[in-house]
Design an enzyme around this catalytic site. Structure first.
Site, PDB file in Angstrom:
ATOM      1  N   LEU A  63       0.822  -1.214   0.000  1.00  0.00           N
ATOM      2  CA  LEU A  63       0.000   0.000   0.000  1.00  0.00           C
ATOM      3  C   LEU A  63       0.857   1.265   0.000  1.00  0.00           C
ATOM      4  O   LEU A  63       1.987   1.264   0.477  1.00  0.00           O
ATOM      5  CB  LEU A  63      -0.929  -0.031   1.221  1.00  0.00           C
ATOM      6  N   PRO A  64       0.272   2.375  -0.531  1.00  0.00           N
ATOM      7  CA  PRO A  64       1.102   3.558  -0.786  1.00  0.00           C
ATOM      8  C   PRO A  64       1.260   4.529   0.376  1.00  0.00           C
ATOM      9  O   PRO A  64       2.054   5.463   0.273  1.00  0.00           O
ATOM     10  CB  PRO A  64       0.338   4.246  -1.923  1.00  0.00           C
ATOM     11  N   THR A  90       6.085   0.260   2.834  1.00  0.00           N
ATOM     12  CA  THR A  90       7.009   1.027   3.677  1.00  0.00           C
ATOM     13  C   THR A  90       6.183   2.047   4.446  1.00  0.00           C
ATOM     14  O   THR A  90       5.631   2.977   3.851  1.00  0.00           O
ATOM     15  CB  THR A  90       8.057   1.755   2.809  1.00  0.00           C
ATOM     16  N   LYS A 165      14.392  -0.781   6.405  1.00  0.00           N
ATOM     17  CA  LYS A 165      13.970  -0.324   5.074  1.00  0.00           C
ATOM     18  C   LYS A 165      14.217   1.188   4.909  1.00  0.00           C
ATOM     19  O   LYS A 165      14.649   1.652   3.857  1.00  0.00           O
ATOM     20  CB  LYS A 165      12.487  -0.658   4.880  1.00  0.00           C
ATOM     21  N   LYS A 234       7.946  10.355   1.154  1.00  0.00           N
ATOM     22  CA  LYS A 234       7.387   9.683   2.348  1.00  0.00           C
ATOM     23  C   LYS A 234       8.491   8.973   3.119  1.00  0.00           C
ATOM     24  O   LYS A 234       8.600   9.104   4.338  1.00  0.00           O
ATOM     25  CB  LYS A 234       6.303   8.676   1.904  1.00  0.00           C
TER      26      LYS A 234
HETATM   27  P1  NAD Z   1       1.407   2.327  -6.003  1.00  0.00           P
HETATM   28  O1  NAD Z   1       0.838   3.642  -5.665  1.00  0.00           O
HETATM   29  O2  NAD Z   1       1.824   2.029  -7.414  1.00  0.00           O
HETATM   30  O3  NAD Z   1       0.405   1.145  -5.557  1.00  0.00           O
HETATM   31  C1  NAD Z   1      -0.398   1.181  -4.420  1.00  0.00           C
HETATM   32  C2  NAD Z   1      -1.726   0.488  -4.737  1.00  0.00           C
HETATM   33  O4  NAD Z   1      -2.530   0.468  -3.557  1.00  0.00           O
HETATM   34  C3  NAD Z   1      -2.545   1.203  -5.824  1.00  0.00           C
HETATM   35  O5  NAD Z   1      -2.954   0.266  -6.785  1.00  0.00           O
HETATM   36  C4  NAD Z   1      -3.724   1.797  -5.051  1.00  0.00           C
HETATM   37  O6  NAD Z   1      -4.896   1.883  -5.840  1.00  0.00           O
HETATM   38  C5  NAD Z   1      -3.863   0.813  -3.928  1.00  0.00           C
HETATM   39  N1  NAD Z   1      -4.539   1.331  -2.731  1.00  0.00           N
HETATM   40  C6  NAD Z   1      -4.421   2.559  -2.152  1.00  0.00           C
HETATM   41  N2  NAD Z   1      -5.166   2.626  -1.030  1.00  0.00           N
HETATM   42  C7  NAD Z   1      -5.747   1.404  -0.885  1.00  0.00           C
HETATM   43  C8  NAD Z   1      -6.628   0.852   0.073  1.00  0.00           C
HETATM   44  N3  NAD Z   1      -7.051   1.548   1.136  1.00  0.00           N
HETATM   45  N4  NAD Z   1      -7.049  -0.428  -0.101  1.00  0.00           N
HETATM   46  C9  NAD Z   1      -6.623  -1.157  -1.172  1.00  0.00           C
HETATM   47  N5  NAD Z   1      -5.789  -0.673  -2.125  1.00  0.00           N
HETATM   48  C10 NAD Z   1      -5.363   0.585  -1.974  1.00  0.00           C
HETATM   49  O7  NAD Z   1       2.646   2.124  -5.017  1.00  0.00           O
HETATM   50  P2  NAD Z   1       3.884   1.097  -5.193  1.00  0.00           P
HETATM   51  O8  NAD Z   1       4.984   1.783  -5.915  1.00  0.00           O
HETATM   52  O9  NAD Z   1       3.363  -0.200  -5.660  1.00  0.00           O
HETATM   53  O10 NAD Z   1       4.348   1.014  -3.662  1.00  0.00           O
HETATM   54  C11 NAD Z   1       3.633   0.243  -2.701  1.00  0.00           C
HETATM   55  C12 NAD Z   1       4.458   0.218  -1.411  1.00  0.00           C
HETATM   56  O11 NAD Z   1       5.738  -0.405  -1.668  1.00  0.00           O
HETATM   57  C13 NAD Z   1       4.764   1.618  -0.868  1.00  0.00           C
HETATM   58  O12 NAD Z   1       4.756   1.571   0.533  1.00  0.00           O
HETATM   59  C14 NAD Z   1       6.175   1.896  -1.388  1.00  0.00           C
HETATM   60  O13 NAD Z   1       6.875   2.826  -0.580  1.00  0.00           O
HETATM   61  C15 NAD Z   1       6.789   0.512  -1.347  1.00  0.00           C
HETATM   62  N6  NAD Z   1       7.868   0.262  -2.308  1.00  0.00           N
HETATM   63  C16 NAD Z   1       7.773   0.657  -3.603  1.00  0.00           C
HETATM   64  C17 NAD Z   1       8.822   0.387  -4.485  1.00  0.00           C
HETATM   65  C18 NAD Z   1       8.791   0.804  -5.945  1.00  0.00           C
HETATM   66  O14 NAD Z   1       9.854   0.739  -6.600  1.00  0.00           O
HETATM   67  N7  NAD Z   1       7.661   1.218  -6.486  1.00  0.00           N
HETATM   68  C19 NAD Z   1       9.952  -0.306  -4.045  1.00  0.00           C
HETATM   69  C20 NAD Z   1       9.999  -0.739  -2.717  1.00  0.00           C
HETATM   70  C21 NAD Z   1       8.951  -0.447  -1.859  1.00  0.00           C
END
Ligand code: NAD
Length: 291
Positions: A63-64, A90, A165, A234
């Site tokens: 989740l974001p 994260t 992390k 964040k």
């Molecule tokens: P993203 O924004 O692409 O995906 C998040 C998803 O969660 C979206 O599809 C959104 O619609 C959904 N969402 C939001 N609120 C919700 C809720 N209440 N219930 C259900 N779904 C919900 O983000 P991401 O890049 O996939 O990152 C996700 C997590 O992983 C974050 O915490 C980020 O910091 C971490 N992360 C990301 C990366 C990267 O390279 N993108 C790498 C490591 C860690």
């Protein structure tokens, strides 16, 4: 049945890997189009996090935001089937600890399991997965996490993996900012960006940014590496909060944070984090290209 909540840049390829490995999945995302796409690889659709937890014994989430993670955990706790909640997001150690407490009160084990390795690592199953929480829960989760990458047990203390992390991401935030700054300086001084990267990557100045992010998303000017500036900010803010709470001096982290806040202001939360280069380009009047 395995549950998966949050099918974004990271969650979608992770869920896809689990399905490809033969796991039966039930999924939810607030964006119905993401759920539609997951049904194409055989996942079952759920209408809420609660429904996922009613149908799956193990529920993963990616989740974001801190708020999304807490909201989802508060719904998952009411589920009829769920016994283990694995948060891959994260969110910092405070939220992780609160989620452990919320879920633990109902006898549901929680693991905070933030990941590193980007969208490419999620698709290839090569993520570093940092895990904290009860050791027995880690043993239960390990076969699943093995399909996503390399699980590393950090500590039984809830939130410890989040701290790890944030340390990792402050390094990534710093090296991307530093690589952007030196490459822009070199161009201003008349050097060729491709030659600069070749030299950095053959020498002691190599970083993950010079090896991977610049060749993939900056030199070709696609700015599509797959991690949003808002998410990077964040993580940097969470790191600063925790370091400040520990009473530590943070000269370097403060300077790096300033560059990321400027990127957020100038390029927006949805921009790819490689856009930090554009902020420096504007100030220098140069362009980093050569893809
Ligand atoms: P993203 O924004 O692409 O995906 C998040 C998803 O969660 C979206 O599809 C959104 O619609 C959904 N969402 C939001 N609120 C919700 C809720 N209440 N219930 C259900 N779904 C919900 O983000 P991401 O890049 O996939 O990152 C996700 C997590 O992983 C974050 O915490 C980020 O910091 C971490 N992360 C990301 C990366 C990267 O390279 N993108 C790498 C490591 C860690």
């Amino acid at each position: 049945m395995i549950g998966f909540i949050g099918l974004g840049n990271m969650g979608f390829p992770m869920a896809h890997r689990l399905a490809a490995a033969g796991r039966e999945l039930v999924v939810y995302d607030t964006r119905s189009e993401a759920v539609d796409r997951a049904t194409e690889f055989g996942a079952h659709r759920a209408a809420s996090p609660r429904e996922v937890a009613d149908r799956a014994e193990i529920v993963l989430a990616s989740l974001p935001s801190l708020q999304a993670s807490e909201t989802v955990a508060a719904e998952v706790v009411g589920g009829a089937e769920v016994r283990l909640f694995i948060d891959l997001s994260t969110v910092g150690s405070d939220v992780a600890q609160r989620n452990h407490t919320t879920l633990g009160a109902k006898g549901i084990a929680a693991l905070d399991a933030p990941v590193s390795g980007g969208v490419g690592g999620a698709a290839a199953g090569t993520l570093a997965v940092m895990v904290s929480g009860p050791r027995h829960a880690f043993e239960t989760a390990k076969p699943l996490l093995d399909e996503l990458g390399r699980p590393i047990f950090v500590d039984e203390l809830p939130g410890a993996a989040q701290t790890m992390k944030l340390i990792n991401n402050l390094m990534a935030a710093t090296t991307l900012a530093a690589t952007a700054e030196v490459v822009v300086m070199g161009i201003k001084a008349g050097l060729d960006p491709k030659v600069m990267l070749e030299v950095l990557n053959a020498g002691s100045g190599a970083t993950h940014a010079s090896r991977d992010k610049f060749p993939k998303a900056v030199l070709p000017r696609t700015f599509d590496y797959g991690f949003a500036t808002g998410l990077m900010v964040k993580d940097v803010r969470l790191y600063l909060d925790q370091a400040r709470a520990l009473g530590l001096p943070m000269q370097l982290a403060d300077a790096v944070a300033g560059m990321w806040e400027s990127t957020l202001r100038d390029e927006g939360a949805e921009s790819d984090f490689t856009s930090i280069v554009k902020v420096l380009e504007k100030a220098a009047g140069v362009t980093v290209s050569g893809g």
